[in-house]
Design a protein around this motif. Structure first.
Motif, PDB file in Angstrom:
ATOM      1  N   PRO A 257       0.834  -1.204   0.000  1.00 55.97           N
ATOM      2  CA  PRO A 257       0.000   0.000   0.000  1.00 55.97           C
ATOM      3  C   PRO A 257       0.866   1.251   0.000  1.00 55.97           C
ATOM      4  O   PRO A 257       1.919   1.293   0.640  1.00 55.97           O
ATOM      5  CB  PRO A 257      -0.810  -0.125   1.294  1.00 55.97           C
ATOM      6  N   ASP A 262      -0.841   3.248  -5.659  1.00 57.08           N
ATOM      7  CA  ASP A 262      -1.887   4.186  -6.091  1.00 57.08           C
ATOM      8  C   ASP A 262      -1.602   4.706  -7.492  1.00 57.08           C
ATOM      9  O   ASP A 262      -2.514   4.888  -8.300  1.00 57.08           O
ATOM     10  CB  ASP A 262      -1.990   5.352  -5.109  1.00 57.08           C
ATOM     11  N   TYR A 304     -10.002   1.969  -2.709  1.00 57.23           N
ATOM     12  CA  TYR A 304     -10.559   3.271  -3.066  1.00 57.23           C
ATOM     13  C   TYR A 304     -10.233   4.268  -1.963  1.00 57.23           C
ATOM     14  O   TYR A 304     -10.649   4.124  -0.815  1.00 57.23           O
ATOM     15  CB  TYR A 304     -12.064   3.170  -3.264  1.00 57.23           C
ATOM     16  N   ASN A 305      -9.462   5.290  -2.314  1.00 51.14           N
ATOM     17  CA  ASN A 305      -9.095   6.343  -1.363  1.00 51.14           C
ATOM     18  C   ASN A 305      -8.979   7.649  -2.134  1.00 51.14           C
ATOM     19  O   ASN A 305      -9.227   7.700  -3.345  1.00 51.14           O
ATOM     20  CB  ASN A 305      -7.780   5.995  -0.645  1.00 51.14           C
ATOM     21  N   GLU A 306      -8.585   8.719  -1.461  1.00 51.89           N
ATOM     22  CA  GLU A 306      -8.525  10.022  -2.127  1.00 51.89           C
ATOM     23  C   GLU A 306      -7.544  10.015  -3.292  1.00 51.89           C
ATOM     24  O   GLU A 306      -7.778  10.642  -4.320  1.00 51.89           O
ATOM     25  CB  GLU A 306      -8.138  11.117  -1.125  1.00 51.89           C
ATOM     26  N   THR A 308      -6.548   7.359  -5.220  1.00 47.44           N
ATOM     27  CA  THR A 308      -7.034   6.587  -6.374  1.00 47.44           C
ATOM     28  C   THR A 308      -8.292   7.207  -6.959  1.00 47.44           C
ATOM     29  O   THR A 308      -8.490   7.197  -8.177  1.00 47.44           O
ATOM     30  CB  THR A 308      -7.291   5.125  -5.979  1.00 47.44           C
ATOM     31  N   GLU A 321     -18.907   5.995  -7.147  1.00 45.70           N
ATOM     32  CA  GLU A 321     -19.260   6.122  -5.732  1.00 45.70           C
ATOM     33  C   GLU A 321     -20.698   5.697  -5.476  1.00 45.70           C
ATOM     34  O   GLU A 321     -21.002   5.139  -4.412  1.00 45.70           O
ATOM     35  CB  GLU A 321     -18.988   7.552  -5.267  1.00 45.70           C
TER      36      GLU A 321
END
Length: 654
Positions: A257, A262, A304-306, A308, A321
């Motif tokens: 990670p 990313d 899924y994060n800010e 990506t 979303e």
């Protein structure tokens, strides 16, 4: 040599002296293109001991298999593996790469072509640099799209993210064969399209060094005339989700990670994930829709994060979303609204552009899932003129996707060296609404005498409050627009060229060079616009002459002096007449302005003669075009010439 295979083999043990490179060519019904592909193997700058060609016939029924056998009989380094049709490229690719004996292998489409010495040069880079993978720049046959950013420059130790190598996941690359032993990577046979992406991703992540060679085209990839490329097959959101569920785990399993992972996810997010929620999703059966969304949540939610999410544009991000939140009904309604709204679906409010959703649907989407949309402008230059130092232009300006035109449109000039900016507000002629967006037809006038030396680049600014859509323009012009340079002159008797309004090389955008810092002062600029041959044998030559001083006309010194008459027409246009008795002796004219001169060859210039029978249709079309373009203006020229000749004694050049 011909073999038969029905299953993916284990790694072929290398012979005592394995070849340097194995080119693997999976083949299915490619007989129209196959000979060109195979012949390109003969021009690789490698001996038969150094180059092995492994072809895998996937049950072709068009004669491709026989052609492969014929080449194998003629060339001992060609091998053929025949197998029953598998229904896709994955199986023959797997069979071929695991049968390869070379230190390196390269997968080539059966309709693509290697340029001369491509394998010698790519393998040479791999040997010299110790590279596990070498990317050679791709060219095109038939207009097929090729990767751009990754081949912007040559990089011998490339980063998968920063140097954009991970943007291209096709197998058309040189791989160190040992990577197969380390990874056991395979093309997933469950994928009918895109099976090379998980395979290449696995090899990328196992490679210690990747090189990019962008100095020339190494492979020419083809768009088939009949549209039968595998990559041109229409794909559904179900197909894209199947690919995503196999590609993303390869990336996750091969990385920790963080920023590197990313960054790698940009490619599957922007391409595959976006297309899994495209509008054709609505055409799927309800059970299939729910299956796609369930797999999307299982595959994407953990990563899924800010960082990506930022890979996605605003509209796909909203839809992803909604899918992640299992809000299926709202997702369907947003897609239905997209279909109805078309391209014009954005509204500017609160300092940004957002989807112009109906109030009820917008409330269901919710503000956290409404994202700012980055918009672009489209500007078409329709008219451009210069009067001394005053620039005037007209343009059609559009804000792509917007339902409303900009409140204010500006012409902005930016000095390329200092960053200094000047701008004027354009006058809006009328509103324009198109399927692509809304805008205005505008005109702008700017005095350029005060500009400092240097190159000034031109932009159109479409302003909504504090939001500016900035568009470099000039490359897109109305049909028939003459993209020619225009000079800036001081006014008055002693006029002097200050600079040039021109279109840049390559992109063709509009720029202004004050002081001729980037462009040359080629005055006088002379262009022959046409010749009018009269019944008495005299010839009238219509010229455009741009000069700082009034031009004069004469013949080349090596030829006898001819009787010339000259009439100055409107603007930069001039008419020179060579008298009937000497018209056949005029090979060239000399145009002088001050201490500079230009020689203009008259042979081969466009002619508009009196009507005569023309047998050849091409000649008739050419003559008609020239006649139509000059007939009206020629009449004006002849009248002006007659008026001028009343004041000019024959033989005198004004």
């Amino acid at each position: 040599m011909s073999e038969s295979r029905t299953e993916v083999p284990t790694m072929t043990p290398p012979a005592d002296a394995p070849p340097l490179v194995s080119v693997v060519i999976p083949v299915f019904n490619s007989v129209s293109y196959l000979a060109e592909t195979l012949d390109s193997m003969l021009k690789q700058g490698l001996s038969q001991d150094e180059l092995e060609v492994v072809t895998v016939d996937d049950g072709s029924d068009d004669g491709s298999g026989k052609m492969l056998d014929d080449y194998a009989l003629r060339y001992p380094n060609f091998r053929v593996i025949h197998q029953e049709p598998s229904g896709g490229p994955a199986s023959p690719c797997n069979v071929g790469v695991y049968a390869a004996r070379g230190r390196y292998f390269f997968v080539l489409g059966s309709d693509d072509v290697l340029t001369p010495n491509a394998m010698r040069d790519l393998a040479g880079i791999a040997e010299r640099e110790g590279s596990d993978i070498v990317l050679g720049k791709l060219g095109s046959i038939g207009g097929r799209r090729t990767p751009g950013a990754v081949f912007a420059k040559t990089v011998y130790d490339a980063d998968l993210v920063e140097d954009h190598a991970f943007n291209t996941l096709s197998a058309v690359k040189l791989f160190r064969t040992e990577l197969l032993r380390r990874t056991g990577a395979l093309h997933p046979t469950s994928l009918r399209i895109g099976s090379d992406q998980p395979f290449v991703a696995a090899l990328y992540l196992a490679a210690k060094k990747v090189s990019i060679c962008a100095d020339r085209n190494y492979v020419l990839i083809r768009t088939r005339e009949d549209g039968t490329n595998v990559t041109s097959t229409r794909r559904t959101p179900r197909d894209y989700m199947d690919l995503l569920t196999l590609l993303v785990p390869v990336i996750v399993d091969g990385t920790e990670p963080g920023a590197f992972r990313d960054g790698l996810l940009r490619r599957p997010f922007r391409n595959t994930l976006t297309k899994s929620v495209k509008l054709s999703f609505l055409a799927l059966e309800e059970d299939t829709q729910r299956g796609v969304l369930e797999e999307l949540r299982e595959t994407i939610a953990p990563i899924y994060n800010e960082a990506t999410a930022a890979h996605l544009d605003a509209v796909p991000r909203t839809k992803v979303e909604l899918a992640l939140d299992d809000d299926v009904e709202t997702l369907r309604d947003v897609m239905a609204w997209e279909t109805k709204a078309g391209q014009r679906r954005l509204i500017h409010e609160g300092g940004s552009f957002v989807l112009d959703l109906p109030a009820g649907l917008r409330k269901r989407v919710g503000e956290p899932r409404m994202h700012t949309v980055e918009v672009k402008g489209a500007v078409t230059l329709t008219r451009l003129s210069v009067n001394d130092t005053v620039l005037t232009l007209e343009a059609r300006t559009i804000v792509l996707g917007s339902t409303e035109p900009a409140a204010i449109v500006l012409l902005r000039l930016v000095n390329r060296w200092s960053g200094e900016t000047i701008e004027v507000e354009a006058d809006a002629a009328r509103r324009v609404d198109t399927a692509a967006g809304s805008g205005r037809e505008v005109n702008a006038t700017m005095e350029l005498a005060m500009l400092a030396h240097g190159v000034w680049d031109a932009y159109i600014i479409q302003r909504f409050g504090v939001t500016e859509i900035v568009t470099r323009f000039g490359a897109k012009r109305r049909q028939g627009f003459r993209a020619e340079s225009l000079y800036l002159f001081t006014d008055g008797e002693g006029r002097e060229a200050l600079g040039k309004v021109y279109f840049t090389r390559g992109p063709g955008n509009l720029s202004i060079d004050i002081g001729f810092t980037q462009t040359s002062n080629d005055l006088p600029e002379v262009e022959v616009r046409g010749r009018l041959e009269q019944a008495d044998g005299s010839v009238q030559i219509l010229l455009s002459v741009v000069s700082e001083r009034r031009p004069t006309f004469s013949t080349v010194d090596a030829f006898p002096a001819l009787e010339l008459s000259h009439a100055e027409l409107s603007g930069a246009l001039h008419m020179v007449e060579v008298h009937a008795s000497q018209s056949h002796e005029a090979p060239a004219l000399v145009v002088r302005a001050g201490d500079r001169e230009r020689t203009v060859l008259l042979s081969g210039t466009p002619q508009v003669s009196h009507p005569v029978p023309v047998e050849n249709s091409d000649d008739r079309n050419t003559e008609q075009i020239l006649r139509d373009s000059l007939r009206g203006f020629g009449t004006v020229c002849r009248r002006a010439m007659r008026r001028a000749l009343g004041k000019i004694r024959p033989g005198k050049v004004s």
